[in-house]
Design a protein around this motif. Structure first.
Motif, PDB file in Angstrom:
ATOM      1  N   ALA A 172      -9.243   5.696   0.967  1.00  0.00           N
ATOM      2  CA  ALA A 172      -9.835   7.029   1.144  1.00  0.00           C
ATOM      3  C   ALA A 172      -9.384   8.012   0.075  1.00  0.00           C
ATOM      4  N   ASP A 173      -8.205   7.767  -0.505  1.00  0.00           N
ATOM      5  CA  ASP A 173      -7.709   8.652  -1.561  1.00  0.00           C
ATOM      6  C   ASP A 173      -8.220   8.256  -2.941  1.00  0.00           C
ATOM      7  N   VAL A 174      -8.409   6.951  -3.157  1.00  0.00           N
ATOM      8  CA  VAL A 174      -8.828   6.474  -4.479  1.00  0.00           C
ATOM      9  C   VAL A 174     -10.343   6.517  -4.639  1.00  0.00           C
ATOM     10  N   ASN A 175     -11.071   6.097  -3.607  1.00  0.00           N
ATOM     11  CA  ASN A 175     -12.524   6.036  -3.701  1.00  0.00           C
ATOM     12  C   ASN A 175     -13.121   7.412  -3.990  1.00  0.00           C
ATOM     13  N   PRO A 218       0.817  -1.220   0.000  1.00  0.00           N
ATOM     14  CA  PRO A 218       0.000   0.000   0.000  1.00  0.00           C
ATOM     15  C   PRO A 218       0.849   1.268   0.000  1.00  0.00           C
ATOM     16  N   THR A 219       0.331   2.285  -0.652  1.00  0.00           N
ATOM     17  CA  THR A 219       0.936   3.618  -0.630  1.00  0.00           C
ATOM     18  C   THR A 219      -0.175   4.635  -0.397  1.00  0.00           C
ATOM     19  N   PRO A 261     -10.896   4.184  -9.605  1.00  0.00           N
ATOM     20  CA  PRO A 261     -11.281   3.622  -8.303  1.00  0.00           C
ATOM     21  C   PRO A 261     -11.953   2.258  -8.445  1.00  0.00           C
ATOM     22  N   VAL A 262     -11.265   1.344  -9.125  1.00  0.00           N
ATOM     23  CA  VAL A 262     -11.725  -0.037  -9.288  1.00  0.00           C
ATOM     24  C   VAL A 262     -10.528  -0.950  -9.039  1.00  0.00           C
TER      25      VAL A 262
END
Length: 344
Positions: A193-196, A186-187, A235-236
């Motif tokens: 929370a950043d991608v969704n 993870p990064t 976001p998938v």
């Protein structure tokens, strides 16, 4: 049965390899390794594999000793010594990383750092994009497996380039990737929370896959083709959607384009040319080794818009690696890979 080993089996690409190899009629998984989870069963890391693959993650040397073919699903810079060891032992080595993809050592050093451990070894590597370089892959002991963008973009443009239907300057590749393309570690950029509910570009005109795509396109054209490459994170979980723009040569029609694409891909089991009016969609290739391509022409501006969709974990990684293994060992190219995408 071919004995297959997976080094880096607990990463996303490695775990996907295990999933595909379990369904292959001619393969038995002999051993797996993981630096982060040595001594643990794969089914402990991925509970979905319980009862299907309970192999314990061992060391890399054991994987090499027990296997006829070794898949390395590792970050760049970690495969060259393993490939050398496999060569000395007469094993087939399929590298899902970037160590053998670039032919020019200076280009590799500029984009990845470091250099070639053995120039002779690199000269023996086949670039594993079967639809374009199938004859060079058969029987090889060392295969550089392309990644996701570097599969989706060349397949979208190859017929137009080989048919001399498009101009070779001003090519743009606008590509979207699911978050698994960034790997399992993870990064901040891949945090939920950043991608969704977000959608953003990254490494604009500065992504490491750029020279690899240009290298492949240059082989098709017989001359350099510079591209402007802009990647985005969707976001998938899975999928690559590559929208490629190029200027058509004067007088080229949509009918000519479609004929060229049909001629090149009609006998390719994993490339599906969509009917006129349809658009490639990542949901229609999930969990499969298919590449869907849709063709569009902006007649007012003389532009080709070729869109390809692949699953970045399958055709963009593990599935293509299995496809390459099939070619190397003289198996049916489709063995273990004809699973259908879910319909919804």
């Amino acid at each position: 049965m071919i004995q297959a080993g997976v080094i880096g089996a607990t990463g996303y690409a490695g775990a996907e390899l295990v999933r595909l190899l379990l369904a292959h009629p001619g393969v038995q998984i002999s051993a797996i390794s993981s630096v982060s989870f040595t001594g643990q069963a794969l089914s402990e890391v991925y509970p979905a594999y319980l009862g299907r693959c309970d192999l314990t993650c061992t060391d890399q040397e054991e994987v090499i000793e027990k296997s006829d073919v070794i898949f390395a699903a590792l970050p760049h810079g970690l495969s060259q010594e393993l490939a050398q060891s496999c060569q000395e032992k007469g094993k087939v080595f399929i590298d899902l990383g970037a160590d053998f993809r670039l032919e020019d050592e200076e280009v590799y050093a500029r984009w990845y750092g470091g250099g070639f451990l053995s120039k002779e070894l690199h000269s023996q590597a086949a670039y594993g994009l079967p639809e374009l370089f199938r004859d060079q892959i058969r029987g090889k002991k060392l295969v550089a497996n392309p990644g996701c963008y570097t599969t989706a973009v060349p397949l979208a443009l190859a017929p137009a380039i080989k048919g001399s239907l498009m101009k070779l300057n001003g090519v743009i590749a606008d590509c979207k990737s699911g978050v698994t393309g960034s790997g399992r570690k993870p990064t901040q950029d891949t945090h939920f929370a950043d991608v969704n509910e977000g959608f953003t570009a990254y490494k604009v005109a500065n992504h490491r896959h750029t020279p690899e795509m240009e290298q492949t396109l240059a082989h098709l054209a017989g001359q350099k083709i510079p591209i402007t490459f802009v990647p985005y994170i969707l976001p998938v979980n899975r999928g690559i959607l590559a929208t490629c723009y190029a200027d058509l040569k004067p007088g080229v029609t949509e009918h000519q384009l479609r004929e060229a694409y049909q001629a090149m891909y009609e006998n390719e089991p994993f490339v599906r040319l969509l009917p006129k009016g349809a658009c490639a969609d990542i949901k229609n290739v999930r969990y499969s080794n298919f590449c869907d391509i849709s063709l569009h022409v902006d007649s007012q501006n003389g532009k080709l818009i070729a869109i390809s969709a692949i699953d970045n974990m399958v055709k963009g990684a593990a599935g293509q690696a299995v496809q390459n293994m099939n070619l190397v060992f003289g198996l049916e190219e489709t063995d273990g890979l004809m699973m259908m995408p879910p319909a919804f």
